[in-house]
Design a protein around this motif. Structure first.
Motif, PDB file in Angstrom:
ATOM      1  N   ASP A  21     -11.710 -19.607 -21.253  1.00  0.00           N
ATOM      2  CA  ASP A  21     -11.682 -20.926 -20.617  1.00  0.00           C
ATOM      3  C   ASP A  21     -10.306 -21.568 -20.801  1.00  0.00           C
ATOM      4  O   ASP A  21      -9.483 -21.111 -21.597  1.00  0.00           O
ATOM      5  CB  ASP A  21     -12.784 -21.828 -21.189  1.00  0.00           C
ATOM      6  CG  ASP A  21     -12.630 -22.059 -22.683  1.00  0.00           C
ATOM      7  OD1 ASP A  21     -11.705 -22.793 -23.077  1.00  0.00           O
ATOM      8  OD2 ASP A  21     -13.434 -21.498 -23.447  1.00  0.00           O
ATOM      9  N   ALA A  22     -10.066 -22.623 -20.049  1.00  0.00           N
ATOM     10  CA  ALA A  22      -8.748 -23.265 -20.035  1.00  0.00           C
ATOM     11  C   ALA A  22      -8.341 -23.802 -21.404  1.00  0.00           C
ATOM     12  O   ALA A  22      -7.181 -23.672 -21.799  1.00  0.00           O
ATOM     13  CB  ALA A  22      -8.722 -24.388 -19.000  1.00  0.00           C
ATOM     14  N   ASP A  23      -9.267 -24.404 -22.132  1.00  0.00           N
ATOM     15  CA  ASP A  23      -8.941 -24.946 -23.452  1.00  0.00           C
ATOM     16  C   ASP A  23      -8.463 -23.855 -24.407  1.00  0.00           C
ATOM     17  O   ASP A  23      -7.498 -24.037 -25.145  1.00  0.00           O
ATOM     18  CB  ASP A  23     -10.141 -25.679 -24.056  1.00  0.00           C
ATOM     19  CG  ASP A  23     -10.474 -26.956 -23.312  1.00  0.00           C
ATOM     20  OD1 ASP A  23      -9.568 -27.525 -22.657  1.00  0.00           O
ATOM     21  OD2 ASP A  23     -11.641 -27.397 -23.377  1.00  0.00           O
ATOM     22  N   SER A  24      -9.147 -22.705 -24.394  1.00  0.00           N
ATOM     23  CA  SER A  24      -8.757 -21.599 -25.262  1.00  0.00           C
ATOM     24  C   SER A  24      -7.390 -21.060 -24.866  1.00  0.00           C
ATOM     25  O   SER A  24      -6.566 -20.726 -25.719  1.00  0.00           O
ATOM     26  CB  SER A  24      -9.791 -20.476 -25.187  1.00  0.00           C
ATOM     27  OG  SER A  24     -11.036 -20.923 -25.643  1.00  0.00           O
ATOM     28  N   PHE A  25      -7.145 -20.977 -23.559  1.00  0.00           N
ATOM     29  CA  PHE A  25      -5.854 -20.476 -23.086  1.00  0.00           C
ATOM     30  C   PHE A  25      -4.727 -21.408 -23.521  1.00  0.00           C
ATOM     31  O   PHE A  25      -3.683 -20.949 -23.983  1.00  0.00           O
ATOM     32  CB  PHE A  25      -5.870 -20.336 -21.557  1.00  0.00           C
ATOM     33  CG  PHE A  25      -4.582 -19.806 -20.997  1.00  0.00           C
ATOM     34  CD1 PHE A  25      -4.328 -18.446 -21.008  1.00  0.00           C
ATOM     35  CD2 PHE A  25      -3.640 -20.648 -20.439  1.00  0.00           C
ATOM     36  CE1 PHE A  25      -3.140 -17.934 -20.484  1.00  0.00           C
ATOM     37  CE2 PHE A  25      -2.458 -20.156 -19.909  1.00  0.00           C
ATOM     38  CZ  PHE A  25      -2.202 -18.797 -19.933  1.00  0.00           C
ATOM     39  N   VAL A  26      -4.936 -22.716 -23.386  1.00  0.00           N
ATOM     40  CA  VAL A  26      -3.900 -23.688 -23.764  1.00  0.00           C
ATOM     41  C   VAL A  26      -3.653 -23.641 -25.273  1.00  0.00           C
ATOM     42  O   VAL A  26      -2.513 -23.723 -25.727  1.00  0.00           O
ATOM     43  CB  VAL A  26      -4.299 -25.111 -23.314  1.00  0.00           C
ATOM     44  CG1 VAL A  26      -3.383 -26.158 -23.912  1.00  0.00           C
ATOM     45  CG2 VAL A  26      -4.275 -25.202 -21.793  1.00  0.00           C
ATOM     46  N   ALA A  27      -4.727 -23.457 -26.043  1.00  0.00           N
ATOM     47  CA  ALA A  27      -4.591 -23.431 -27.501  1.00  0.00           C
ATOM     48  C   ALA A  27      -3.747 -22.247 -27.972  1.00  0.00           C
ATOM     49  O   ALA A  27      -2.923 -22.392 -28.865  1.00  0.00           O
ATOM     50  CB  ALA A  27      -5.968 -23.390 -28.156  1.00  0.00           C
ATOM     51  N   ALA A  28      -3.941 -21.082 -27.368  1.00  0.00           N
ATOM     52  CA  ALA A  28      -3.171 -19.887 -27.744  1.00  0.00           C
ATOM     53  C   ALA A  28      -3.449 -18.797 -26.728  1.00  0.00           C
ATOM     54  O   ALA A  28      -4.583 -18.620 -26.291  1.00  0.00           O
ATOM     55  CB  ALA A  28      -3.588 -19.398 -29.122  1.00  0.00           C
ATOM     56  N   HIS A  29      -2.383 -18.088 -26.342  1.00  0.00           N
ATOM     57  CA  HIS A  29      -2.537 -16.966 -25.417  1.00  0.00           C
ATOM     58  C   HIS A  29      -1.344 -16.030 -25.553  1.00  0.00           C
ATOM     59  O   HIS A  29      -0.347 -16.371 -26.174  1.00  0.00           O
ATOM     60  CB  HIS A  29      -2.673 -17.447 -23.962  1.00  0.00           C
ATOM     61  CG  HIS A  29      -1.475 -18.185 -23.463  1.00  0.00           C
ATOM     62  ND1 HIS A  29      -1.301 -19.533 -23.668  1.00  0.00           N
ATOM     63  CD2 HIS A  29      -0.375 -17.762 -22.783  1.00  0.00           C
ATOM     64  CE1 HIS A  29      -0.152 -19.917 -23.133  1.00  0.00           C
ATOM     65  NE2 HIS A  29       0.427 -18.859 -22.590  1.00  0.00           N
ATOM     66  N   ILE A  30      -1.470 -14.852 -24.986  1.00  0.00           N
ATOM     67  CA  ILE A  30      -0.370 -13.895 -24.988  1.00  0.00           C
ATOM     68  C   ILE A  30       0.663 -14.382 -23.974  1.00  0.00           C
ATOM     69  O   ILE A  30       0.327 -14.571 -22.800  1.00  0.00           O
ATOM     70  CB  ILE A  30      -0.869 -12.487 -24.602  1.00  0.00           C
ATOM     71  CG1 ILE A  30      -1.858 -11.980 -25.656  1.00  0.00           C
ATOM     72  CG2 ILE A  30       0.304 -11.523 -24.443  1.00  0.00           C
ATOM     73  CD1 ILE A  30      -2.545 -10.677 -25.273  1.00  0.00           C
ATOM     74  N   PRO A  31       1.893 -14.643 -24.404  1.00  0.00           N
ATOM     75  CA  PRO A  31       2.916 -15.092 -23.461  1.00  0.00           C
ATOM     76  C   PRO A  31       3.091 -14.092 -22.313  1.00  0.00           C
ATOM     77  O   PRO A  31       3.219 -12.895 -22.540  1.00  0.00           O
ATOM     78  CB  PRO A  31       4.187 -15.175 -24.312  1.00  0.00           C
ATOM     79  CG  PRO A  31       3.684 -15.335 -25.719  1.00  0.00           C
ATOM     80  CD  PRO A  31       2.400 -14.548 -25.766  1.00  0.00           C
TER      81      PRO A  31
END
Length: 113
Positions: free
Chosen positions: A75-85
């Motif tokens: 989800d968007a919140d998880s992606f904003v919190a941390a993701h693979i650049p």
């Protein structure tokens, strides 16, 4: 160890759902051309696993070389919190509609929590 198992199972689920979405979108159409010789080979961790896997170090090398596309299906919140650049963000609920817009000619690796 338990957290890693959750990541593996979650990744397998996401890959299976993503594969189903691609199959569903492509049913009745011509199969895509086989992947290039430089594409990463999946690594089977478990005889009962239904989704191919790749080791993180191998994925990183292929990603840096531009051989794979990484898709974050959280989800968007998880992606904003941390993701693979450099990973694309396509929430799982939207994957099927986005399949036609994904890069062609190289493997797609999905990940989730």
């Amino acid at each position: 160890m338990n957290q890693r198992l959750v990541y593996i199972v979650g990744g397998a689920l996401a890959a299976a759902l993503f594969g189903f979405a691609i199959w569903h979108a492509m049913s009745g159409r011509q199969a895509p051309p086989p992947a290039a010789a430089s594409a990463p080979a999946p690594v089977a961790h478990d005889e009962t696993a239904s989704a191919p896997r790749i080791e993180p170090d191998d994925l990183l090398a292929h990603f840096k070389a531009g051989d794979v596309t990484i898709v974050d299906v959280r989800d968007a919140d998880s992606f904003v919190a941390a993701h693979i650049p450099g990973a694309l963000h396509i929430p799982l609920a939207r994957v099927e509609g986005e399949v036609p817009y994904l890069p062609k000619g190289k493997p797609i690796v999905t990940y989730c929590t």
